[in-house]
Write a protein that holds these residues in place. Structure first.
Motif, PDB file in Angstrom:
ATOM      1  N   ASN A 128      18.667 -30.292-108.699  1.00 12.83           N
ATOM      2  CA  ASN A 128      18.458 -29.214-107.739  1.00 12.83           C
ATOM      3  C   ASN A 128      19.677 -29.427-106.755  1.00 12.83           C
ATOM      4  OD1 ASN A 128      16.627 -28.256-109.395  1.00 12.83           O
ATOM      5  ND2 ASN A 128      14.869 -29.351-108.223  1.00 12.83           N
ATOM      6  N   GLY A 129      20.549 -30.307-106.641  1.00 14.66           N
ATOM      7  CA  GLY A 129      21.590 -30.537-105.696  1.00 14.66           C
ATOM      8  C   GLY A 129      22.569 -29.540-105.783  1.00 14.66           C
ATOM      9  N   PHE A 130      23.298 -29.388-104.681  1.00 14.64           N
ATOM     10  CA  PHE A 130      24.635 -28.532-104.698  1.00 14.64           C
ATOM     11  C   PHE A 130      25.658 -29.343-104.337  1.00 14.64           C
ATOM     12  CE2 PHE A 130      26.057 -23.969-103.727  1.00 14.64           C
ATOM     13  CZ  PHE A 130      27.348 -24.020-104.260  1.00 14.64           C
ATOM     14  N   THR A 131      26.578 -29.991-105.417  1.00 19.07           N
ATOM     15  CA  THR A 131      27.533 -30.642-105.161  1.00 19.07           C
ATOM     16  C   THR A 131      28.857 -30.108-105.262  1.00 19.07           C
ATOM     17  OG1 THR A 131      26.266 -32.387-106.126  1.00 19.07           O
ATOM     18  CG2 THR A 131      28.548 -32.896-105.829  1.00 19.07           C
ATOM     19  N   VAL A 132      29.978 -30.399-104.227  1.00 18.70           N
ATOM     20  CA  VAL A 132      31.345 -29.555-104.446  1.00 18.70           C
ATOM     21  C   VAL A 132      32.439 -30.780-104.564  1.00 18.70           C
ATOM     22  CG1 VAL A 132      32.936 -28.316-103.153  1.00 18.70           C
ATOM     23  CG2 VAL A 132      30.380 -27.640-103.234  1.00 18.70           C
ATOM     24  N   LEU A 133      33.352 -30.167-105.400  1.00 19.81           N
ATOM     25  CA  LEU A 133      34.157 -31.230-105.976  1.00 19.81           C
ATOM     26  C   LEU A 133      35.503 -30.699-105.277  1.00 19.81           C
ATOM     27  CD1 LEU A 133      34.050 -33.869-107.519  1.00 19.81           C
ATOM     28  CD2 LEU A 133      35.277 -32.416-109.488  1.00 19.81           C
ATOM     29  N   ILE A 134      36.268 -31.451-104.488  1.00 22.01           N
ATOM     30  CA  ILE A 134      37.281 -30.699-103.922  1.00 22.01           C
ATOM     31  C   ILE A 134      38.522 -31.859-103.852  1.00 22.01           C
ATOM     32  CG2 ILE A 134      36.924 -31.562-101.481  1.00 22.01           C
ATOM     33  CD1 ILE A 134      37.670 -28.847-100.514  1.00 22.01           C
ATOM     34  N   GLY A 135      39.819 -31.274-104.229  1.00 19.93           N
ATOM     35  CA  GLY A 135      40.868 -32.354-104.358  1.00 19.93           C
ATOM     36  C   GLY A 135      42.054 -31.542-104.372  1.00 19.93           C
ATOM     37  N   PHE A 157      16.110 -20.539-107.723  1.00 21.73           N
ATOM     38  CA  PHE A 157      16.177 -20.808-109.148  1.00 21.73           C
ATOM     39  C   PHE A 157      16.361 -22.056-109.349  1.00 21.73           C
ATOM     40  CE2 PHE A 157      17.507 -16.445-108.403  1.00 21.73           C
ATOM     41  CZ  PHE A 157      16.623 -15.562-109.264  1.00 21.73           C
ATOM     42  N   GLN A 158      16.209 -22.997-108.236  1.00 20.42           N
ATOM     43  CA  GLN A 158      16.143 -24.736-108.534  1.00 20.42           C
ATOM     44  C   GLN A 158      17.292 -24.999-109.664  1.00 20.42           C
ATOM     45  OE1 GLN A 158      13.244 -26.649-107.426  1.00 20.42           O
ATOM     46  NE2 GLN A 158      13.468 -24.521-106.071  1.00 20.42           N
ATOM     47  N   ARG A 159      18.558 -24.702-109.440  1.00 22.18           N
ATOM     48  CA  ARG A 159      19.595 -25.079-110.225  1.00 22.18           C
ATOM     49  C   ARG A 159      20.460 -25.991-109.397  1.00 22.18           C
ATOM     50  NH1 ARG A 159      17.568 -21.471-113.165  1.00 22.18           N
ATOM     51  NH2 ARG A 159      18.673 -19.788-114.332  1.00 22.18           N
ATOM     52  N   THR A 160      20.806 -26.996-110.524  1.00 23.37           N
ATOM     53  CA  THR A 160      21.652 -28.067-110.287  1.00 23.37           C
ATOM     54  C   THR A 160      23.165 -27.520-110.310  1.00 23.37           C
ATOM     55  OG1 THR A 160      19.884 -29.709-111.227  1.00 23.37           O
ATOM     56  CG2 THR A 160      22.316 -30.331-110.756  1.00 23.37           C
ATOM     57  N   LEU A 161      23.869 -27.740-109.055  1.00 22.98           N
ATOM     58  CA  LEU A 161      25.185 -26.896-108.910  1.00 22.98           C
ATOM     59  C   LEU A 161      26.474 -28.093-109.010  1.00 22.98           C
ATOM     60  CD1 LEU A 161      24.399 -23.786-106.770  1.00 22.98           C
ATOM     61  CD2 LEU A 161      24.313 -23.879-109.253  1.00 22.98           C
ATOM     62  N   LEU A 162      27.207 -27.630-109.692  1.00 21.32           N
ATOM     63  CA  LEU A 162      28.550 -28.585-109.477  1.00 21.32           C
ATOM     64  C   LEU A 162      29.588 -27.476-109.420  1.00 21.32           C
ATOM     65  CD1 LEU A 162      30.082 -31.142-109.415  1.00 21.32           C
ATOM     66  CD2 LEU A 162      30.319 -31.367-111.918  1.00 21.32           C
ATOM     67  N   MET A 163      30.385 -27.353-108.200  1.00 22.02           N
ATOM     68  CA  MET A 163      31.535 -26.517-108.014  1.00 22.02           C
ATOM     69  C   MET A 163      32.663 -27.126-107.516  1.00 22.02           C
ATOM     70  SD  MET A 163      31.153 -23.216-105.669  1.00 22.02           S
ATOM     71  CE  MET A 163      31.418 -23.814-103.833  1.00 22.02           C
ATOM     72  N   ALA A 213      27.500 -27.063 -99.643  1.00 26.36           N
ATOM     73  CA  ALA A 213      27.127 -28.326-100.354  1.00 26.36           C
ATOM     74  C   ALA A 213      26.222 -29.241 -99.692  1.00 26.36           C
ATOM     75  CB  ALA A 213      28.333 -29.227-100.685  1.00 26.36           C
ATOM     76  N   ASP A 214      25.379 -29.833-100.675  1.00 21.65           N
ATOM     77  CA  ASP A 214      24.567 -30.795 -99.843  1.00 21.65           C
ATOM     78  C   ASP A 214      25.349 -32.106-100.114  1.00 21.65           C
ATOM     79  OD1 ASP A 214      22.334 -29.102-100.246  1.00 21.65           O
ATOM     80  OD2 ASP A 214      22.215 -29.690-102.330  1.00 21.65           O
ATOM     81  N   ARG A 215      26.390 -32.141-100.824  1.00 23.55           N
ATOM     82  CA  ARG A 215      27.305 -33.198-100.688  1.00 23.55           C
ATOM     83  C   ARG A 215      28.716 -32.896-101.505  1.00 23.55           C
ATOM     84  NH1 ARG A 215      26.333 -37.166-105.970  1.00 23.55           N
ATOM     85  NH2 ARG A 215      27.993 -38.872-105.480  1.00 23.55           N
ATOM     86  N   VAL A 216      29.750 -33.260-100.775  1.00 20.61           N
ATOM     87  CA  VAL A 216      30.994 -33.036-100.951  1.00 20.61           C
ATOM     88  C   VAL A 216      31.731 -34.302-101.470  1.00 20.61           C
ATOM     89  CG1 VAL A 216      33.170 -32.159-100.068  1.00 20.61           C
ATOM     90  CG2 VAL A 216      31.385 -31.245 -99.364  1.00 20.61           C
ATOM     91  N   LEU A 217      32.441 -34.237-102.746  1.00 22.13           N
ATOM     92  CA  LEU A 217      32.940 -35.390-103.367  1.00 22.13           C
ATOM     93  C   LEU A 217      34.698 -35.032-103.149  1.00 22.13           C
ATOM     94  CD1 LEU A 217      30.966 -36.056-106.712  1.00 22.13           C
ATOM     95  CD2 LEU A 217      30.818 -37.214-104.405  1.00 22.13           C
ATOM     96  N   VAL A 218      35.474 -35.834-102.197  1.00 21.73           N
ATOM     97  CA  VAL A 218      36.744 -35.414-102.100  1.00 21.73           C
ATOM     98  C   VAL A 218      37.506 -36.539-103.178  1.00 21.73           C
ATOM     99  CG1 VAL A 218      38.764 -35.522-100.454  1.00 21.73           C
ATOM    100  CG2 VAL A 218      36.219 -34.948 -99.732  1.00 21.73           C
ATOM    101  N   VAL A 219      38.193 -35.689-103.870  1.00 27.59           N
ATOM    102  CA  VAL A 219      38.721 -36.749-105.028  1.00 27.59           C
ATOM    103  C   VAL A 219      40.434 -36.837-104.953  1.00 27.59           C
ATOM    104  CG1 VAL A 219      37.170 -36.256-106.839  1.00 27.59           C
ATOM    105  CG2 VAL A 219      39.012 -34.736-106.735  1.00 27.59           C
ATOM    106  N   SER A 220      40.941 -37.981-105.479  1.00 30.56           N
ATOM    107  CA  SER A 220      42.369 -38.216-105.110  1.00 30.56           C
ATOM    108  C   SER A 220      43.019 -37.360-106.192  1.00 30.56           C
ATOM    109  CB  SER A 220      42.556 -39.591-105.654  1.00 30.56           C
ATOM    110  OG  SER A 220      42.227 -40.072-106.955  1.00 30.56           O
ATOM    111  N   ALA A 221      44.468 -37.374-106.013  1.00 30.52           N
ATOM    112  CA  ALA A 221      45.545 -36.837-107.250  1.00 30.52           C
ATOM    113  C   ALA A 221      45.321 -37.877-108.646  1.00 30.52           C
ATOM    114  CB  ALA A 221      46.878 -36.945-106.450  1.00 30.52           C
ATOM    115  N   ALA A 222      45.864 -37.174-109.492  1.00 29.17           N
ATOM    116  CA  ALA A 222      45.323 -37.737-110.964  1.00 29.17           C
ATOM    117  C   ALA A 222      46.109 -39.470-111.020  1.00 29.17           C
ATOM    118  CB  ALA A 222      46.119 -36.924-111.838  1.00 29.17           C
ATOM    119  N   PRO A 223      45.494 -40.115-111.601  1.00 25.49           N
ATOM    120  CA  PRO A 223      43.974 -40.067-112.125  1.00 25.49           C
ATOM    121  C   PRO A 223      42.892 -39.758-111.030  1.00 25.49           C
ATOM    122  CG  PRO A 223      44.863 -42.184-112.373  1.00 25.49           C
ATOM    123  CD  PRO A 223      46.062 -41.567-111.781  1.00 25.49           C
ATOM    124  N   MET A 224      41.981 -38.828-111.300  1.00 17.18           N
ATOM    125  CA  MET A 224      41.109 -38.775-110.340  1.00 17.18           C
ATOM    126  C   MET A 224      40.251 -39.764-109.943  1.00 17.18           C
ATOM    127  SD  MET A 224      39.375 -34.852-110.524  1.00 17.18           S
ATOM    128  CE  MET A 224      37.827 -35.288-111.213  1.00 17.18           C
TER     129      MET A 224
END
Lengths: 245, 249
Positions: free
Chosen positions: B27-34, B179-185, B197-208
């Motif tokens: 049920n969390g909303f996690t966003v991946l940004i990079g 709707f109690q969804r677990t979201l990864l965006m 987001a409930d949590r933001v994951l900042v990712v590096s250039a490849a390899p991620m």
């Protein structure tokens, strides 16, 4: 723009006038080259003679189209579902078009007789190739993301075919069908030339032997109108089926 | 909980994912940004089974799976509505493909979701006759009709204008809450990430790899002019610019 649709009609009209003037100015005898006015008159006044033959040819063409559809649609779907089968069948498909239809026509008449069957088969052989190739290309061109989405939604092959692939391929299918119907007369007429008891090809051979060149041209005019009629009919059906473009 | 561990994927010997690991609470909303080309879409392709992983494990709902193709709903930047179907028929597709027996009930469910998302009265319209925002809302209803708890969103709002995007951001928050969804965006928009987001994951250039993990506990809806969010946005942008410099160098 309104004028493009009149360009073709204008060009044809100019050519017909030049043809008419040439025939009259050069005093060409009608058994060499009849003027368009005479051809038009013969096409109308000899309609009671031409009509039944045209009906026979039309039946052959429509039955040929139906047979081609019955073969082409499942064939394209099977080749789409099984790419290995496509690679295996491709040489046969190309061969079916590489062999001149004139070479096959006498054999079909020998095997199937002077009746309609050989002409229907001739028409079908010519039509099924563009339909198969265009439908297969249409199925294969389906958007990658849509395919992915259907996969994730749990769509099986038949459901995906019905709801996604086939509607997606319909515009290309109709493009192939239009090509097919526009050349369908060739198959039927060649079959009638080789051996028949009725049909416009048969009537052309008979008229040519009697030097009734005006009647030959009148038959060509009827064939042209039949081809244009089929083309228009397919376009009309496409407009009613492919409503989202 | 979704747990992805040591996920590896190479293309032509170039590692795009090299032991990538993360976990999502239910049920969390996690966003991946990079940065562009870092492998975010490859991650989604591996998760959905579009491409197979070279190594690593994916665990969801206590089970280890080869991929999440049969477990996750999916929505992307393109609305992917079929132009030959009406909006309601498009939204009903997941149910039809699941071979649900009672399509009248399904239709009613779709109509009720349409009403909630401001699409009432447009059920029988074709996609070509409505705006981009309405099409994307219809795609959102279709995503809900997957009836899957885990939802993967691949830049679902990036093709929309600012006003429509704001309205759909609210709908995404409603989706998670009601709707109690677990979201990864995945998104490229730092502000959008921090608003939703409930949590933001900042990712590096490849390899991620994850270079910044930002938990966000402030209640939603959030305001873009919140000083804390503005400071966070600057911090994330600085990290991303650093990654970009690293790629250019």
């Amino acid at each position: 723009m309104w004028w493009p649709k009149f360009v073709a009609a204008g060009v044809i009209l100019v050519l017909l006038i030049l043809w008419e003037l040439a025939c009259r100015g050069l005093n060409l005898p009608p058994y060499i080259l009849p003027p368009p006015s005479r051809i038009g008159l013969v096409a109308l006044t000899r309609a009671p003679l031409i009509g039944p033959h045209a009906l026979a040819t039309a039946v052959e063409i429509i039955a040929g189209i139906a047979l081609a559809l019955v073969v082409a649609i499942p064939l394209a779907i099977v080749m789409f579902a099984r790419p290995a089968l496509e690679r295996a069948l491709a040489p046969f498909l190309v061969a079916s078009q590489a062999v001149p239809v004139f070479a096959v026509a006498p054999l079909l008449v020998v095997w199937l007789g002077y009746g309609m069957t050989s002409k229907i088969l001739m028409a079908a052989v010519i039509i099924f190739f563009p339909i198969t190739v265009s439908l297969l290309a249409g199925l294969k061109s389906c958007d990658r993301d849509l395919r992915l989405l259907f996969g994730l939604m749990g769509g099986g092959f038949l459901d995906s075919l019905r709801l996604l692939y086939f509607p997606w391929a319909l515009p290309q299918f109709f493009a192939g069908l239009r090509v097919g119907v526009s050349v369908a007369t060739i198959g039927a007429v060649i079959g009638e030339w080789v051996g028949a008891q009725q049909g416009l090809g048969y009537l052309m051979i008979q008229a040519n032997a009697r030097l009734q060149v005006d009647l030959v041209f009148a038959v060509i005019l009827w064939l042209t109108l039949m081809g244009l009629g089929l083309w228009t009919l397919v376009g009309w059906i496409e407009g009613r089926v492919v409503t989202w473009r | 909980m979704l747990t992805v561990a040591h996920l590896t994927k190479q293309f032509n010997a170039a590692p795009v994912l090299d032991g990538f690991s993360f976990s999502l609470p239910r049920n969390g909303f996690t966003v991946l940004i990079g940065p562009s080309g870092c492998g975010k879409t490859t991650l989604f392709d591996v998760l959905t089974g579009v491409v197979s992983k070279d190594a690593g494990t994916i665990r969801w709902g206590g089970r280890t799976l080869a991929h999440l193709g049969a477990e996750a709903a999916y929505m992307q930047q393109k609305d992917l509505l079929l132009p030959w179907l009406s909006l309601a028929e498009n939204a009903m597709l997941p149910a039809r493909l699941r071979r649900e027996k009672n399509l009248i009930t399904v239709r009613k469910r779709v109509e009720s979701l349409f009403a909630r998302l401001g699409l009432a009265g447009f059920e029988d319209h074709r996609p070509a006759t409505v705006s981009g925002g309405m099409r994307q809302r219809c795609a959102l209803v279709r995503t809900l009709m997957f009836h899957r708890e885990l939802t993967l969103l691949d830049e679902p709002l990036s093709a929309l204008d600012a006003i429509t995007r704001r309205s759909l951001q609210s709908l995404l928050l409603m989706l998670q809450r009601d709707f109690q969804r677990t979201l990864l965006m995945i998104t490229h928009d730092v502000e959008e990430a921090l608003l939703l987001a409930d949590r933001v994951l900042v990712v590096s250039a490849a390899p991620m790899r994850i270079i910044q993990d930002i938990p966000l506990a402030t209640p939603k809806p959030r305001k873009p002019d919140d000083p804390t969010l503005i400071a966070l946005k600057e911090s994330v942008l600085a990290r991303l610019e650093g990654e970009l410099d690293h790629v250019v160098a």
